[in-house]
Design an enzyme around this catalytic site. Structure first.
Site, PDB file in Angstrom:
ATOM      1  N   PRO A   1      34.132  41.403  43.216  1.00  0.00           N
ATOM      2  CA  PRO A   1      33.280  42.298  42.425  1.00  0.00           C
ATOM      3  C   PRO A   1      33.562  42.070  40.938  1.00  0.00           C
ATOM      4  CG  PRO A   1      35.147  43.502  43.317  1.00  0.00           C
ATOM      5  CD  PRO A   1      35.246  42.117  43.847  1.00  0.00           C
TER       6      PRO A   1
ATOM      7  N   ASP B   1      37.783  40.068  37.772  1.00  0.00           N
ATOM      8  CA  ASP B   1      37.732  40.737  39.065  1.00  0.00           C
ATOM      9  C   ASP B   1      38.074  42.209  38.830  1.00  0.00           C
ATOM     10  OD1 ASP B   1      38.129  41.744  41.614  1.00  0.00           O
ATOM     11  OD2 ASP B   1      39.148  39.943  42.361  1.00  0.00           O
ATOM     12  N   HIS B   2      37.097  43.079  39.073  1.00  0.00           N
ATOM     13  CA  HIS B   2      37.288  44.502  38.777  1.00  0.00           C
ATOM     14  C   HIS B   2      38.290  45.156  39.721  1.00  0.00           C
ATOM     15  CE1 HIS B   2      36.314  47.861  36.364  1.00  0.00           C
ATOM     16  NE2 HIS B   2      35.078  47.509  36.070  1.00  0.00           N
ATOM     17  N   ARG B   3      38.711  44.445  40.763  1.00  0.00           N
ATOM     18  CA  ARG B   3      39.711  45.012  41.671  1.00  0.00           C
ATOM     19  C   ARG B   3      41.110  44.969  41.074  1.00  0.00           C
ATOM     20  NH1 ARG B   3      38.755  41.324  46.826  1.00  0.00           N
ATOM     21  NH2 ARG B   3      38.805  39.803  45.115  1.00  0.00           N
TER      22      ARG B   3
END
Length: 494
Positions: free
Chosen positions: A287, A464-466
């Site tokens: 994401p 990566d937004h994680r």
């Protein structure tokens, strides 16, 4: 590697399975065979040239003997762990019989065989390495996927002498005619990529003049010869052949959906296949989010110009300076130098690294690859510049190994060299972020309340937004941008 490297194929025969050539690659394209059925091979002798998703490599055999079977044709794809080549072991009795048959062969037959063999060997080793050979007491030193070279093993390709046929040949054949002309100069080619390009363009290497060191034929030489050949072919084309601008020939394939002629069909293989799979996986699993900022690079450009004026040979490139700023930023924001891994029980964890292997995108004749500068966090801007140049040259010449093209933890993408201002790049899976650098151009810029023309560059971070939130990503990008705008202060602390 999970699969066995060898398989018994029957009495006196062993089959060598295609090994894992690095980073868990599952398949490789067979570029060409370096041996034929009936050839005698030694331990650690290269038998095939394969192209993985990372590089073109030669695969050596761990067995000595006679080639009994080649599993696969040039251009086919072979899965890791499946048969590559079957070798029939040579017994001491077979070797003595071969020597005896060779001694009984007529001098003329031996001369004919030696002449043909020498022509074959000259073409294969042309320009590859000096004629000196390693000592018989030690191995050749080639090691691949766990195989070492035993002492006392001789390298080199040999052909089985068909002694019986030679001894029974007519007298007119056994006496080789005296040489009346000087031997031809061996073709000076090192890179398998250059050889393959020549085959694709139908360019005879014997007619190409090399512009590299000592007449070495480079990719640009083959491409230039291919353009010349194509233009000559177009001039002499038959009047009955129509060009794309004149319409589609009646014998050409027509696409049913569009009604247009099909100019070519290109298999998605090799590097292009690897890139496609990696991009799909990145888009599917990560994401991602993107942030960008424009930075005034006037002082950085001025600094670099001053260094180049004082020391033209060793002044770091602008990209090397930006790479140094990126490494300093990752030290402050280590969340971006990570990757997501599964835990085996269905969960996930963030793996953070003690150091940085800095990958950078490089466009080559084989496609886009990402060499990695290992231990980049320990290097100065000058050292980074040297590694950028070295790895770029290896990648473009097709000499980069799988180890050179893997292992990155963060990627730097300089798409400004293509005249592009900005781009939301796709993360190089399984990394967590990629920083893009656009071209540096003159733009109006406010300096202390006054409008001025400055050198401006756009920096784009896709992450990566994680692994982190926008605050971390924005903080990292702002740090790099500030370093570009005020390089002296940042470099003083490095």
């Amino acid at each position: 590697m999970a699969t066995a490297l060898t398989a018994q194929s029957g009495t006196g025969q062993k089959t060598f399975l295609l090994p894992d050539l690095g980073e868990g690659l599952t398949e490789a394209e067979l570029v060409r065979w370096l041996v034929a059925v009936g050839d005698t091979v030694a331990v650690d002798q290269p038998v095939a040239e394969v192209e993985t998703a990372k590089a073109v490599v030669e695969v050596p055999t761990p067995f000595a003997g006679t080639v009994a079977q080649l599993h696969g044709e040039a251009g086919s794809t072979i899965d890791v762990g499946t048969p590559l080549i079957t070798i029939a072991e040579v017994t001491p009795g077979d070797r003595e019989a071969t020597r005896g048959a060779a001694r009984e062969a007529t001098p003329g037959a031996r001369e004919v065989g030696a002449s043909a063999g020498e022509e074959y060997r000259t073409e294969e080793r042309a320009g590859a390495r000096p004629p000196s050979q390693p000592s018989q007491a030690s191995g050749s030193g080639n090691v691949l996927i766990g195989y070492g070279t035993p002492a006392g093993t001789a390298g080199g390709r040999t052909r089985r002498r068909k002694a019986a046929a030679a001894s029974s040949a007519p007298a007119s054949v056994t006496a080789a005619p005296p040489r009346t002309t000087a031997p031809e100069q061996a073709v000076r080619v090192v890179s398998p990529i250059v050889r393959r390009l020549a085959r694709d363009l139908n360019v005879p290497l014997s007619l190409v003049s090399g512009t590299g060191p000592h007449g070495l034929i480079m990719r640009r030489d083959v491409e230039s010869a291919g353009v010349t050949s194509a233009s000559q072919g177009a001039t002499s084309a038959s009047p009955g052949v129509t060009s794309a601008s004149q319409g589609v020939p009646s014998t050409a394939e027509v696409d049913a959906r569009t009604g247009l002629g099909v100019a070519a069909r290109t298999p998605v293989a090799g590097v292009r296949k690897a890139v496609a799979q990696a991009m799909v996986r990145s888009r599917t699993e990560i994401p991602e989010a993107t942030v960008w900022v424009d930075a005034d690079a006037t002082e950085l450009v001025r600094l670099r110009a001053d260094l180049k004026r004082r020391d033209p040979e060793s002044a770091p490139s602008l990209l090397a300076f930006i790479a140094r700023f990126v490494l300093a930023g990752l030290a402050k924001f280590p969340e971006l130098n990570t990757r997501i891994e599964g835990t085996g029980d269905g969960g996930q964890q963030i793996l953070q690294f003690d150091g940085v292997n800095l990958g950078f995108a490089a466009q080559t004749n084989r496609g886009l690859v990402v060499p990695a500068i290992r231990g980049a966090h320990t290097m100065s801007a000058r050292q980074l510049d040297g590694e950028l140049r070295r790895l770029t040259a290896l990648a473009r010449d097709g000499k980069a190994s799988p180890a050179d093209l893997t292992g990155g933890t963060f990627t730097l993408n300089n798409y400004g060299v293509f005249g592009v201002d900005g781009s939301a790049a796709i993360i190089n899976h399984p990394e967590a972020a990629i920083l893009g650098v656009g071209r540096i151009i003159d733009r109006p810029w406010a300096v202390d309340g006054t409008l001025a023309v400055r050198k401006v560059v756009q920096l784009t971070l896709t992450f990566d937004h994680r692994v982190c939130d926008g605050g971390t990503a924005g903080g990292f990008l702002r740090f790099v941008a500030d370093a570009v705008e005020q390089p002296g202060g940042v470099l003083a602390d490095l």
